[in-house]
Structures are given as C-alpha cells and as structure tokens.
Design an enzyme around this catalytic site. Structure first.
Site, PDB file in Angstrom:
ATOM      1  N   HIS A 266      45.267  34.444  45.923  1.00 52.36           N
ATOM      2  CA  HIS A 266      45.044  35.582  46.073  1.00 52.36           C
ATOM      3  C   HIS A 266      46.259  36.669  45.632  1.00 52.36           C
ATOM      4  CE1 HIS A 266      42.470  39.044  47.952  1.00 52.36           C
ATOM      5  NE2 HIS A 266      44.035  39.611  48.074  1.00 52.36           N
ATOM      6  N   GLU A 267      47.276  36.573  46.446  1.00 55.18           N
ATOM      7  CA  GLU A 267      48.361  37.383  46.065  1.00 55.18           C
ATOM      8  C   GLU A 267      48.936  37.054  44.724  1.00 55.18           C
ATOM      9  OE1 GLU A 267      49.002  39.725  48.110  1.00 55.18           O
ATOM     10  OE2 GLU A 267      47.632  38.634  49.992  1.00 55.18           O
ATOM     11  N   HIS A 270      46.900  39.541  42.512  1.00 49.22           N
ATOM     12  CA  HIS A 270      47.622  40.691  42.509  1.00 49.22           C
ATOM     13  C   HIS A 270      49.129  40.899  41.744  1.00 49.22           C
ATOM     14  CE1 HIS A 270      45.215  42.706  45.530  1.00 49.22           C
ATOM     15  NE2 HIS A 270      45.335  41.942  46.390  1.00 49.22           N
ATOM     16  N   GLU A 296      42.118  44.555  43.685  1.00 53.66           N
ATOM     17  CA  GLU A 296      41.417  43.417  44.528  1.00 53.66           C
ATOM     18  C   GLU A 296      40.521  42.828  43.716  1.00 53.66           C
ATOM     19  OE1 GLU A 296      42.563  43.174  47.388  1.00 53.66           O
ATOM     20  OE2 GLU A 296      41.504  42.009  48.313  1.00 53.66           O
TER      21      GLU A 296
HETATM   22 ZN    ZN Z   1      44.242  41.492  48.360  1.00 50.79          ZN
END
Ligand code: ZN
Length: 501
Positions: A266-267, A270, A296
């Site tokens: 997830h990170e 980003h 997101e």
């Molecule tokens: Zn996030």
C-alpha cells in the site's frame, strides 16, 4: 523558456521556502522513526519554529506581490503550462488563506488540539459525552472555515473539494449509491457462504523475516531504493521530500506477518507515485499529488487489485516462503483465500476490500446528515450503529468500536473519508484501461511483469503530479467520467469465484 526578473526572484523565494520545508520534513521523519523519547522537546520546538516561518513566507505580502504580478496577462502568458498551473494554484491558495481572519485561525488550531485530546480520552473510556461538545465545535468551526475559503459554495461540497478537487456530493452520491446497491446483495451472499479456516495463520512470525519480505516486495513492485528508504512507526505512512527522496514506514509484530506485507504494498503504491513525478515539478505546487482520492487510487491499486490477485504471488510465493519460513506449510491457494477473506467486522482500518467500501459509505452518509440536515451531535452514535446494522449486519457493542474509532472528525477532517472509496472506484476504471493497452492483468502478473504496469501508471498518471486534476486524469486515462460499474464487476467476478457463490 522566457524568464523575467520577477519570475527569477519568485523562483528563488520558493527555493528558500523549500529549504525550510525540507528541514521540517526531516525533523518529522526523525521524530516518528528514530528520535529518543527525551528528544521530543528539542524537535518539536524546532519544528514549530520552522513551520511558522514557512507559513509566514507563503502568506507574506511579498508572496502576494509575486503572485499578483505573475498573474498579470503578459507575465502569465509567457509561462509554460506547468508554471501557469503552479502560479494559478498558489494564487488560489494564497487568496483562500488570506480570507481567514487571523484570530479565527488561531482559535481553530487550539480547538483542534483540545478536540484531539478529548477524542482520545473518550475513545479510551468509551464515553462519547466527553467528545460530543468538541465535535459540535469542530463541525461549526470547520463549516465556518469552509465558508471563508470557498465563499458561495455549499459547505459540504467545499469540504469534499479540499481533499479531491472537482468532486462534489452529486458525483459522490451517484457512484456511492450505485456501488452500495450492487455490493449489499453480494455481501449477503458471501456472508452466507462457509468461512475459511484460518487456524494455520495463527502462529508466531519472525520480525526480521517480515522486514526482509517488506524490502523484497517494495523492490518487486517498482519502489526505488535509490530514491527512498524505509522506517518503522506505529502506523504506516509515506513521506516525501521531493521525487528523489520518498520514504515509507511500516509496523511489524510477531502475531501477524500479513498486515506488514500489505502495508508495504500500500505505502509502496503511494511512494511509487511520488518517486515518478516529473523532476521539473520538484519543489513546486505541482510536485506532489495533493488529491487524496487519486493518491489512494494508487496505493489501493497495488494493495488490492494487484496484491490480492493470486497471479501477483505466483512468481514470488516460493521466495516469500524462503524469506518467511513460517509460510512453508501454507499453500499458495490457502494464502490467497486468507488474504481475500470477507468478514463483517467493526473496524474500518482492518476491513477487507469489500466491506471497506461500506465502512466509508456509513461515514459519508453521516457527514451529509451533519452538514446538510444538521442532525444533532447527540444523535450521531445511534445513527452510526443503525447504518452499521443495516449495511454490515453488525452493531458496535461500544462507541469506541463505533463512532469513536477514527480520529478524522476530531481535527475537523470532514470530507476526507469519501476519498478512500473514490480511490477504489478509480481503480476499477484503471483495470479496463490497462487491459486495453497491456492485455490481461492476470497474465502480466503471472509472468512476473508487474513493472510493466508500474511503467504504465508512471506514464499515464504519476509524472503529472498535481498538475492534472483527478477528473482530468480519469477522463484522459479512462476516456469517460467516473463510474462504479467497473469496480462492481471486479468484486462480483472475483468473489463469486473465491466463495463459490
Ligand atoms: Zn493510503
């Protein structure tokens, strides 16, 4: 490119401000990842000083003068399109900030801090009444703030716009409602199906192995360790200095090795966005993506669409078993089912990708009740529980596990939650666009070519930073306006197969 004297001076002024910002960012990173406990005061004093200086510079008369002059037709026309965007954006923010009376701003910061403390206490003691007066004040003051910033705009639309520019409640209503209508019957079918046996996953995991897996996964998906590094914090986050230095943090524990994997992905999503913004935008208002839904959409695309696809793991699962030997007796099929288990649980942050959508819809609908229908704060816990029962068939036994679980409302971040789901909705649309260009995502993943997808995202989305608004990105990439239909199709196909519906 044509450069006037005023433009040169303006650029120099921004660069000086960036240096202050750079130091603040580093202090913050150090504070979160490695500062000794007693170093707190020194760090926070320095940080407060630096951020006040930055704020003063960005709201100064000098800055106003620069923006005024550069917005004048002759100067403006001479700028390239990136700098036109940057000047327009900075002017808009400058004017918005200038409309906020200084006294009100100070009062708001104090109210935010007090409200944060009250929220923590209320959550700990499971007592909504401790938080209620602060929540009421935050609602009132945040509405006032929105009126200062965007006079004439509907208050809730103004709040939504702060986090995802160009998105209003009419659009959110349209896509959230169609998603909700499609998702509720699907969820009911899944909940009626036989749940998976997860007993094999309840074991102790080696933490240094978890860290090795994190590094492996980040590298695998295309995170550059020449332009980033990792750290450890209680809650994972991504922090960027500029496209050349983007850092991600993670949380490790011996009870769970899956969570850190998905936090890494997830990170990582980003961070890959920020690492691939065009270099020429570094240090400017376009140099980092400021739209939360769009951001997101990248983290969730990697985490869910790619990371929870069995084909993502096929080329690397034996490597994972090697790095984290506790997975030796767990087959890929078992692993895949575990990471896609759907449960109606109470807490948003640990929800699966299907029920997550409904957790966000609950919050969105309550925010609308607050700002449109002015529902009294005292009625909100019951409203929360009613919606949880209606959508997820589960009633929080306590407010701590209900309305008090998230901190967002305590500091006035109303309009923030919906961006989490908007990201997921964009993701469904990317699937279609990517498959048109690269063929089946399953196949690309199975062949271990995930970096082809990363390259596609770099090219179509990342390099523009903030210079393209979310609506423009979706139009350019997907060729149509935002729609929940593709993500709904994805959910239906995927979970019908996993749960044998
Ligand atoms: Zn996030």
């Amino acid at each position: 490119m044509y450069m006037s004297k005023i433009f040169d001076e303006f650029k120099e002024y921004i660069e000086e401000t960036n240096n202050l910002d750079h130091a603040s960012t580093l202090l913050y990173w150090d504070m979160e990842t490695s500062m000794p406990a007693e170093g707190f005061k020194g760090h926070s004093d320095a940080l407060a000083y630096l951020s006040t200086e930055t704020f003063k510079r960005s709201t100064s008369e000098k800055m106003g003068d620069f923006l005024e002059k550069l917005s004048a037709k002759e100067e403006f026309d001479a700028l390239d399109s990136d700098w036109q965007y940057i000047v327009r954006e900075m002017k808009k923010n400058y004017d918005e900030d200038k409309r906020i009376p200084a006294d009100f701003y100070k009062e708001y910061i104090v109210a935010q801090n007090e409200s944060g403390v009250a929220w923590q206490e209320a959550k700990k003691k499971n007592d909504f009444s401790i938080f209620a007066p602060h929540l009421e004040k935050m609602i009132k003051m945040t509405a006032q703030m929105a009126e200062y910033k965007k006079p004439g705009m509907d208050v809730y639309d103004a709040l939504l716009n702060q986090y995802e520019e160009g998105m209003d409640s009419a659009t959110y209503d349209r896509v959230f409602n169609s998603l909700k209508e499609g998702l509720l019957p699907l969820l009911n079918k899944i909940l009626a199906a036989k749940p998976f046996d997860d007993s094999k996953f309840k074991q102790k995991y080696d933490i240094s192995s978890e860290k090795a897996v994190e590094k492996f996964l980040l590298d695998y998906i295309g995170f550059s360790f020449d332009k980033g590094c990792t750290g450890e914090t209680e809650h994972p986050f991504t922090l960027n200095f500029n496209s050349k230095d983007v850092r991600v943090s993670n949380h490790f524990g011996e009870d769970d090795a899956i969570d850190p994997m998905f936090s890494a992905i997830h990170e990582g999503g980003h961070a890959i966005f920020e690492q691939n913004v065009a270099e020429k935008l570094d240090g400017t208002a376009g140099g980092s993506c400021e739209y939360l839904g769009l951001h997101e959409s990248q983290s969730r695309f990697y985490e869910n669409i790619l990371g929870r696809n069995i084909n993502f793991w096929k080329p690397i699962y034996s490597k994972i078993q090697e790095l984290q030997p506790e997975f030796k007796d767990i087959t890929l099929e078992e692993f895949y089912r575990y990471i896609n288990s759907v449960r109606n649980s109470l807490i948003r942050t640990s929800a699966d990708e299907v029920t997550y959508c409904l957790h966000v819809i609950v919050r969105y609908e309550i925010e609308k009740e607050i700002f449109r229908n002015h529902v009294p704060v005292s009625e909100l816990p019951a409203l929360w529980n009613k919606k949880m029962e209606e959508y997820l068939h589960i009633t929080p036994p306590t407010d701590s596990e209900g309305i008090l679980q998230d901190m967002h409302w305590s500091d006035g971040s109303f309009g923030y939650f919906p961006t989490y789901l908007l990201g997921t909705i964009y993701d469904g649309m990317y699937i279609e666009a990517i498959e048109k260009d690269l063929g089946s995502i399953d196949k690309v993943l199975e062949e271990g070519r995930i970096k082809d997808i990363t390259k596609w995202l770099n090219e179509k989305i990342h390099r523009f930073g903030s210079t393209r608004k979310p609506g423009e990105v979706i139009q350019a990439v997907c060729g149509r306006e935002v729609s929940a239909e593709p993500i709904l199709k994805y959910f239906k196909e995927k979970y019908t197969q996993i749960y044998n519906l």
